[in-house]
Design a protein around this motif. Structure first.
Motif, short mmCIF file in Angstrom:
data_model
loop_
_atom_site.label_atom_id
_atom_site.label_comp_id
_atom_site.label_asym_id
_atom_site.label_seq_id
_atom_site.Cartn_x
_atom_site.Cartn_y
_atom_site.Cartn_z
N ASP A 196 0.85 -1.19 0.00
CA ASP A 196 0.00 0.00 0.00
C ASP A 196 0.89 1.24 0.00
O ASP A 196 2.05 1.18 0.43
CB ASP A 196 -0.91 0.00 1.23
N GLU A 197 0.34 2.36 -0.48
CA GLU A 197 1.10 3.61 -0.56
C GLU A 197 0.25 4.77 -0.08
O GLU A 197 -0.98 4.70 -0.09
CB GLU A 197 1.57 3.87 -1.99
N ILE A 198 0.94 5.84 0.31
CA ILE A 198 0.26 7.06 0.72
C ILE A 198 1.12 8.27 0.37
O ILE A 198 2.35 8.19 0.39
CB ILE A 198 -0.04 7.06 2.25
N SER A 199 0.47 9.36 0.01
CA SER A 199 1.15 10.63 -0.22
C SER A 199 0.49 11.69 0.65
O SER A 199 -0.74 11.76 0.72
CB SER A 199 1.07 11.05 -1.70
N ASP A 200 1.31 12.52 1.29
CA ASP A 200 0.76 13.51 2.22
C ASP A 200 1.76 14.64 2.36
O ASP A 200 2.89 14.57 1.88
CB ASP A 200 0.49 12.86 3.59
N PHE A 201 1.33 15.71 3.03
CA PHE A 201 2.22 16.81 3.36
C PHE A 201 2.68 16.64 4.80
O PHE A 201 1.89 16.27 5.68
CB PHE A 201 1.50 18.15 3.21
N ALA A 202 3.97 16.86 5.05
CA ALA A 202 4.53 16.66 6.38
C ALA A 202 5.33 17.87 6.82
O ALA A 202 5.98 18.54 6.01
CB ALA A 202 5.41 15.42 6.41
N THR A 203 5.28 18.14 8.11
CA THR A 203 6.04 19.24 8.70
C THR A 203 6.93 18.69 9.82
O THR A 203 6.50 17.81 10.57
CB THR A 203 5.09 20.30 9.29
N THR A 204 8.16 19.18 9.90
CA THR A 204 9.05 18.79 10.99
C THR A 204 9.51 20.04 11.74
O THR A 204 9.63 21.12 11.15
CB THR A 204 10.28 18.02 10.48
N TYR A 205 9.77 19.87 13.03
CA TYR A 205 10.24 20.97 13.88
C TYR A 205 11.48 20.48 14.61
O TYR A 205 11.44 19.44 15.28
CB TYR A 205 9.17 21.38 14.89
N GLY A 206 12.59 21.22 14.50
CA GLY A 206 13.83 20.78 15.11
C GLY A 206 14.48 21.84 15.98
O GLY A 206 14.37 23.03 15.72
N ILE A 207 15.16 21.39 17.04
CA ILE A 207 15.96 22.24 17.91
C ILE A 207 17.30 21.56 18.12
O ILE A 207 17.35 20.39 18.52
CB ILE A 207 15.28 22.48 19.27
N ASP A 208 18.40 22.29 17.87
CA ASP A 208 19.74 21.80 18.15
C ASP A 208 20.43 22.76 19.10
O ASP A 208 20.40 23.98 18.90
CB ASP A 208 20.58 21.70 16.87
#
Length: 257
Positions: A196-208
């Motif tokens: 199965d497959e899926i396409s979507d919009f994704a957001t990431t939040y990072g702190i270093d």
């Protein structure tokens, strides 16, 4: 001058600048991260060279501990601990605010593999011993999560926006880097004859959080990071969907150039 003896303070040296919602984690992962944080506190107490803006050219390699806390798959909880290695660098154009930076990272545990590539253009503004930076660029991540005969791939392609603040705590340089990733996510699940497959919009939040340290006399940089992924491909109720994930990182960077 004290009792006829002159006290000479060594000159300060420049140090190059290297550049949310519900979180899932298990107790062992947070305990590991606590050890890394205590290590950072100890190194800060020892002190290091004062910071300066990014100048010239720098090339670094890194190695560290990596803990992806991902959606469960089959018999796997999705939480694991492994190793991450990286290669990165930057170049600041002489007389200009702008620098270019890039990095490649590879992380692996017993259930998960990840490769990440970033190429960023960043401007830095100097305020004495303090430096503010911001930029953007291309970013991609490829994830492979396996459990028995089940496998999920999560491929991210998109852009990353970064902002940073560099300052000095005593004699110790401190960098705080924030990132926002905006990606197209393509997820694929396979298990025997099922796919199965899926396409979507994704957001990431990072702190270093970064600081210069000395490891057995070798100038290095300690990096502690946390990254939140709001969409990660997951197999749920017999169909592919998305869930969130958290990635914890504690690494040491060594200067190659």
């Amino acid at each position: 001058m004290i009792d006829g003896a002159e006290i000479v303070f060594a000159p300060e040296t420049d140090a190059h600048r290297g550049p949310p919602p519900t979180m899932r984690c298990n107790q062992n992962s947070w305990s590991l991260y606590g050890v890394v944080v205590m290590t950072l506190t100890g190194w800060l107490a020892l002190g290091a060279s004062p910071a300066s803006a990014v100048d010239g050219t720098e090339l670094n390699s890194s190695v560290g501990v990596w803990a992806p806390l991902l959606p469960s798959l089959g018999t796997s909880s999705g939480d694991s601990i492994g190793t991450i290695v990286g290669l990165g660098g930057h170049h600041r154009f002489d007389g200009y605010l702008t620098s270019v930076e890039s990095n490649v990272r590879y992380g692996v545990t017993d259930t998960t593999q990840m490769i990440n590539v970033d190429a960023i253009m960043r401007d830095t503004w100097d305020f004495g011993n303090h430096h503010l930076s911001a930029g953007f660029g291309y970013s991609m991540m490829n994830w492979d999560q396996d459990a028995g005969n089940e496998s999920i791939d999560s491929d991210y392609q998109g852009a990353k926006i970064v902002a940073g603040w560099e300052t000095v705590f005593g004699r110790t340089p401190i960098w705080l880097d924030l990132s926002l990733g905006l990606y197209d996510l393509n997820g694929r699940y396979s298990s025997g004859m099922i796919a199965d497959e899926i396409s979507d919009f994704a957001t990431t939040y990072g702190i270093d959080l970064k600081t210069d340290v000395n490891v057995f006399g070798v100038p290095s940089r300690l990096v502690l990071g946390i990254n939140y992924l709001d969409n990660f491909a997951a197999w749920q109720a017999g169909q592919i969907g998305t869930d969130d994930g958290v990635v914890l990182t504690g690494a040491i960077e060594f200067s190659l150039f």
